[in-house]
Enzyme design. Structure first.
Site, PDB file in Angstrom:
ATOM      1  N   GLY A  58      23.877-119.628  47.205  1.00  0.00           N
ATOM      2  CA  GLY A  58      22.487-120.095  47.202  1.00  0.00           C
ATOM      3  C   GLY A  58      21.554-119.038  47.776  1.00  0.00           C
ATOM      4  O   GLY A  58      21.917-117.866  47.848  1.00  0.00           O
ATOM      5  N   HIS A  91       5.381-117.595   8.215  1.00  0.00           N
ATOM      6  CA  HIS A  91       4.250-117.617   9.146  1.00  0.00           C
ATOM      7  C   HIS A  91       4.332-116.479  10.164  1.00  0.00           C
ATOM      8  O   HIS A  91       3.692-116.527  11.200  1.00  0.00           O
ATOM      9  CB  HIS A  91       4.183-118.971   9.863  1.00  0.00           C
ATOM     10  CG  HIS A  91       3.978-120.111   8.916  1.00  0.00           C
ATOM     11  ND1 HIS A  91       2.788-120.326   8.261  1.00  0.00           N
ATOM     12  CD2 HIS A  91       4.836-121.069   8.466  1.00  0.00           C
ATOM     13  CE1 HIS A  91       2.911-121.385   7.470  1.00  0.00           C
ATOM     14  NE2 HIS A  91       4.145-121.836   7.572  1.00  0.00           N
ATOM     15  N   LYS A 146      24.139-117.005  21.036  1.00  0.00           N
ATOM     16  CA  LYS A 146      25.504-116.493  21.201  1.00  0.00           C
ATOM     17  C   LYS A 146      25.518-114.974  20.992  1.00  0.00           C
ATOM     18  O   LYS A 146      26.145-114.233  21.738  1.00  0.00           O
ATOM     19  CB  LYS A 146      26.478-117.151  20.210  1.00  0.00           C
ATOM     20  CG  LYS A 146      26.888-118.561  20.551  1.00  0.00           C
ATOM     21  CD  LYS A 146      27.959-118.583  21.595  1.00  0.00           C
ATOM     22  CE  LYS A 146      27.841-119.568  22.699  1.00  0.00           C
ATOM     23  NZ  LYS A 146      26.749-120.228  23.197  1.00  0.00           N
ATOM     24  N   CYS A 205      27.642-118.170  42.569  1.00  0.00           N
ATOM     25  CA  CYS A 205      28.722-117.805  43.481  1.00  0.00           C
ATOM     26  C   CYS A 205      29.713-118.971  43.631  1.00  0.00           C
ATOM     27  O   CYS A 205      29.337-120.131  43.531  1.00  0.00           O
ATOM     28  CB  CYS A 205      28.257-117.443  44.889  1.00  0.00           C
ATOM     29  SG  CYS A 205      27.027-116.153  44.935  1.00  0.00           S
ATOM     30  N   ARG A 260      31.499-118.785  38.177  1.00  0.00           N
ATOM     31  CA  ARG A 260      30.249-118.934  38.918  1.00  0.00           C
ATOM     32  C   ARG A 260      29.606-117.596  39.271  1.00  0.00           C
ATOM     33  O   ARG A 260      28.499-117.554  39.814  1.00  0.00           O
ATOM     34  CB  ARG A 260      30.494-119.731  40.197  1.00  0.00           C
ATOM     35  CG  ARG A 260      31.117-121.089  39.948  1.00  0.00           C
ATOM     36  CD  ARG A 260      31.343-121.813  41.243  1.00  0.00           C
ATOM     37  NE  ARG A 260      30.089-122.151  41.871  1.00  0.00           N
ATOM     38  CZ  ARG A 260      29.394-123.246  41.628  1.00  0.00           C
ATOM     39  NH1 ARG A 260      29.849-124.124  40.769  1.00  0.00           N
ATOM     40  NH2 ARG A 260      28.257-123.461  42.234  1.00  0.00           N
ATOM     41  N   TRP A 308      27.641-113.830  42.468  1.00  0.00           N
ATOM     42  CA  TRP A 308      26.627-113.528  41.452  1.00  0.00           C
ATOM     43  C   TRP A 308      25.402-113.136  42.265  1.00  0.00           C
ATOM     44  O   TRP A 308      24.790-113.969  42.945  1.00  0.00           O
ATOM     45  CB  TRP A 308      26.343-114.755  40.597  1.00  0.00           C
ATOM     46  CG  TRP A 308      25.431-114.485  39.444  1.00  0.00           C
ATOM     47  CD1 TRP A 308      25.780-113.993  38.226  1.00  0.00           C
ATOM     48  CD2 TRP A 308      24.014-114.705  39.384  1.00  0.00           C
ATOM     49  NE1 TRP A 308      24.669-113.889  37.417  1.00  0.00           N
ATOM     50  CE2 TRP A 308      23.571-114.317  38.104  1.00  0.00           C
ATOM     51  CE3 TRP A 308      23.065-115.177  40.296  1.00  0.00           C
ATOM     52  CZ2 TRP A 308      22.238-114.398  37.710  1.00  0.00           C
ATOM     53  CZ3 TRP A 308      21.736-115.259  39.902  1.00  0.00           C
ATOM     54  CH2 TRP A 308      21.332-114.871  38.617  1.00  0.00           C
TER      55      TRP A 308
HETATM   56  C1  F6R Z   1      25.273-120.175  26.638  1.00  0.00           C
HETATM   57  C2  F6R Z   1      25.502-120.988  27.812  1.00  0.00           C
HETATM   58  C3  F6R Z   1      24.329-121.395  28.620  1.00  0.00           C
HETATM   59  C4  F6R Z   1      24.525-122.822  29.168  1.00  0.00           C
HETATM   60  C5  F6R Z   1      23.379-123.181  30.130  1.00  0.00           C
HETATM   61  C6  F6R Z   1      23.502-124.620  30.608  1.00  0.00           C
HETATM   62  O1  F6R Z   1      26.460-119.881  25.969  1.00  0.00           O
HETATM   63  O2  F6R Z   1      26.616-121.298  28.132  1.00  0.00           O
HETATM   64  O3  F6R Z   1      23.147-121.288  27.913  1.00  0.00           O
HETATM   65  O4  F6R Z   1      24.568-123.706  28.097  1.00  0.00           O
HETATM   66  O5  F6R Z   1      23.400-122.323  31.228  1.00  0.00           O
HETATM   67  O6  F6R Z   1      24.704-124.824  31.276  1.00  0.00           O
HETATM   68  P1  F6R Z   1      25.282-126.261  31.487  1.00  0.00           P
HETATM   69  O7  F6R Z   1      25.629-126.821  30.157  1.00  0.00           O
HETATM   70  O8  F6R Z   1      26.484-126.060  32.358  1.00  0.00           O
HETATM   71  O9  F6R Z   1      24.216-127.065  32.168  1.00  0.00           O
END
Ligand code: F6R
Length: 627
Positions: free
Chosen positions: A99, A523, A504, A2, A27, A74
């Site tokens: 939170g 494997h 991705k 959020c 966010r 979120w």
């Molecule tokens: C995937 C992606 C996430 C972030 C992960 C960590 O495309 O963006 O997997 O890499 O949530 O986020 P950071 O780098 O902000 O700690």
């Protein structure tokens, strides 16, 4: 997760808040809302779905007050709906929250038994009820929040407004970040600095368990005992970056295309191009964060070198794409510096009672600098006798501030939820870091340094060349989207690139995709292969190329459809593949960075062909500030 924001001042709060929410939409984006003073009342408008839905609703609404709060959500407690959207409003008190309130069930039962009318399924609304009740007694917003806080369990941040004290906001932080900007007769409170720096460069970063009473003119910060904390604002130099698509259909595609420039920016800081030399400079190990960013000339390079020379072990801890960058770092650092490296998911590291020997360097990688698991792992490491170093894209983020050393990705604001340019910038920086450590340890000689620096200097223009596969994937996606699944394989430093490619595709196309070490196929996973399975192999020219090709023969013999990412002129790979995407000739460590571009384009175009929202994929948020 959020995003929360509050504003008071002469400007139009609606504009400041909506622009701020645009910066914070990464966010969370399942609903959004605002509450702004109008004729002395906090007028509230909320909408389910993306921010643009709220925007449409408030387009023609005017507010005559000069204070307001906003939120982009979120969902944690309660479905994404207008009813559960913030701000919550109870008897003249309005609140936005980021939170989790862990004891929400007890609070809910208690409030219901006292006759409270609860209108949402959220934990957040309960806090609004509690503050409103206290306000009836004290008629003071700060005191009301102070009274309620000891009753709330969990990691959360809030910003609260009251119609009866329309000249202030009260903010509290424990966990998710809150930054307060102090302008000239105006103040902005937000989940990160981006919505603030458009108005002022003077900021206060709230620490955990701090409460701030914020008026237009001043910011007063208190601890939980109610004692005032003396703090001067920090003067930052970062400027606001407008999130614009510049003619691209999506931020993600724009960010993929920005990679040559982002990588160039990231490495320029550390390369002496004329001398073909790497200079890490002063990473700030001996300063507090405030001292480090206040320093005009970062000159303590000698001390940085001394600390790095003594490093006997490296830990790299991160999540998701940043974790895969860490895996690439492991190959680079071990090869060049001959120092053992351990890479771990932050969410696992923090719960396994890790042993961190003396003279360890603890590296966190985080685009946002706010990922809860990575931050918790860093805090754990900071309790022991190790040196911490962060590689972050957001200067001033919590992970950056709490680390002793600092390297910046310099990728610029990344809006697409799927990380792209932050990943490749990090890979380039890990090349620099690994080489420099190798130099300090006497493992990399001058010839090797010159050769690898030349490789880095050519990287941006080689990335430009690889971007031309954009056309290929924009057409191939129509066929690729029909495969039942994708296996991404690679060996050595290309194995983490296979993992990243699969991630991705999963997050954007919602298709089954897995990354595997090519040598592991026999494997087990080879059983998955038939002619409806696409195999993406990352196999540029390096020491392991021949071995990967043998693994591919096995795949081909079982009908797998192979898409190869290799080096130009590579005949064998061409024979085996349905499509070969060839990369310009480069060093093994640079190949790994070039190979990322095709896997990003593949995921982008397949998701697009399936009609998905590539910038804001379902169920995700860019900054994961909950465990
Ligand atoms: C995937 C992606 C996430 C972030 C992960 C960590 O495309 O963006 O997997 O890499 O949530 O986020 P950071 O780098 O902000 O700690």
């Amino acid at each position: 997760m959020c995003g929360i924001i509050g504003y008071q001042g002469e400007r139009n709060p609606k504009e400041v808040i909506i622009n701020g929410l645009k910066c914070l939409e990464y966010r969370g984006y399942d609903s959004a809302g605002i509450a702004i003073l109008n004729d002395g009342k906090l007028k509230r408008v909320r909408a389910e779905g993306k921010l643009e839905n709220l925007n449409k609703k408030i387009e023609n609404i005017d507010f005559n007050g000069h204070l307001g709060i906003g939120h982009t959500r979120w969902a944690t407690h309660g479905a994404p709906s207008e009813m559960n959207a913030h701000p919550h409003y109870v008897d003249g008190v309005s609140l936005v929250h980021n939170g989790i309130i862990e004891n929400y069930m007890d609070l809910r039962d208690e409030l219901l038994s006292c006759g409270a009318k609860i209108t949402s399924e959220t934990d957040s609304e309960l806090v609004a009820h509690l503050v409103a009740r206290e306000f009836q007694i004290s008629k003071d917003l700060l005191k009301s929040v102070q009274k309620v806080l000891p009753r709330l369990e969990g990691a959360f941040s809030i910003v609260v407004a009251s119609e009866d004290q329309p000249d202030r906001l009260v903010a509290f932080k424990n966990g998710p970040p809150l930054v307060i900007g102090q302008g000239d007769g105006e103040t902005v409170v937000a989940s990160d600095i981006q919505p603030i720096v458009a108005y002022t460069k003077k900021v206060f970063y709230l620490e955990d368990f701090e409460i701030a009473e914020v008026t237009r003119e001043k910011v007063e910060i208190y601890n939980l005992k109610g004692e005032k904390i003396d703090r001067m604002p920090l003067e930052v130099s970062w400027s606001s970056e407008k999130a614009e698509k510049h003619g691209f259909p999506h931020f993600m595609l724009k960010e993929i295309f920005e990679q040559p420039a982002a990588v160039q920016r990231a490495i320029a800081e550390y390369l002496d191009i004329e001398k073909k030399e790497i200079q890490l400079g002063d990473l700030g190990f001996s300063d507090t964060f405030d001292q480090y960013i206040a320093k005009a000339n970062k000159k303590n390079a000698i001390e940085t070198d001394e600390i790095l020379k003594n490093v006997e072990r490296v830990f790299i801890v991160a999540c998701g794409t940043s974790y895969y960058a860490g895996l690439v770092g492991e190959y680079l650092i071990e090869k060049w510096a001959r120092v053992p490296v351990e890479v771990e998911f932050a969410s696992e590291f923090r719960y396994r009672h890790p042993v961190l020997p003396k003279n360890s360097l603890f590296i966190t990688i985080s685009q946002s600098g706010e990922t809860a698991d990575t931050l918790a792992a860093l805090r754990l490491a900071n309790e022991s006798d190790v040196t911490s170093l962060s590689i972050c894209n957001v200067p001033g983020s919590t992970i950056d501030r709490e680390s002793t050393g600092h390297i910046y990705m310099s990728a610029g604001v990344e809006v697409g939820v799927a990380s792209t340019k932050a990943f490749t910038s990090t890979l380039a920086l890990l090349n620099i870091f690994g080489l420099y450590l190798g130099k300090l340890k006497g493992e990399v000689d001058r010839d090797e340094e010159v050769r690898l620096v030349e490789g880095l200097i050519h990287l941006p223009s080689q990335m430009e060349q690889v971007l031309s596969y954009d056309k290929f994937f924009s057409q191939a996606a129509e066929t690729l989207k029909n495969f039942k699944g994708f296996l991404y394989i690679g060996r050595g430093v290309n194995f983490p690139i296979a993992l990243e490619g699969a991630l991705k595709l999963k997050e954007l196309a919602y298709m089954h995709a897995e990354g595997y070490a090519a040598g592991e196929m026999k494997h087990g996973p080879i059983a998955l292969i038939d002619n409806r399975m696409a195999i993406v192999v990352v196999a540029p020219d390096d020491d392991l190329y021949e071995k990967t090709v043998s693994n591919l023969e096995e795949v081909r013999a079982r009908g797998g459809q192979i898409i190869s990412i290799g080096t130009e002129g590579n005949k064998k790979l061409k024979e085996l593949s349905l499509h070969l995407l060839s990369l310009p000739k480069s060093e093994w460590s640079i190949n790994a960075i070039l190979s990322v571009v095709p896997v990003q384009l593949l995921a982008y175009y397949v998701a697009n062909a399936l009609g998905h929202d590539v910038d804001q994929p379902r169920n995700l948020a860019k900054s994961v500030t909950v465990e």
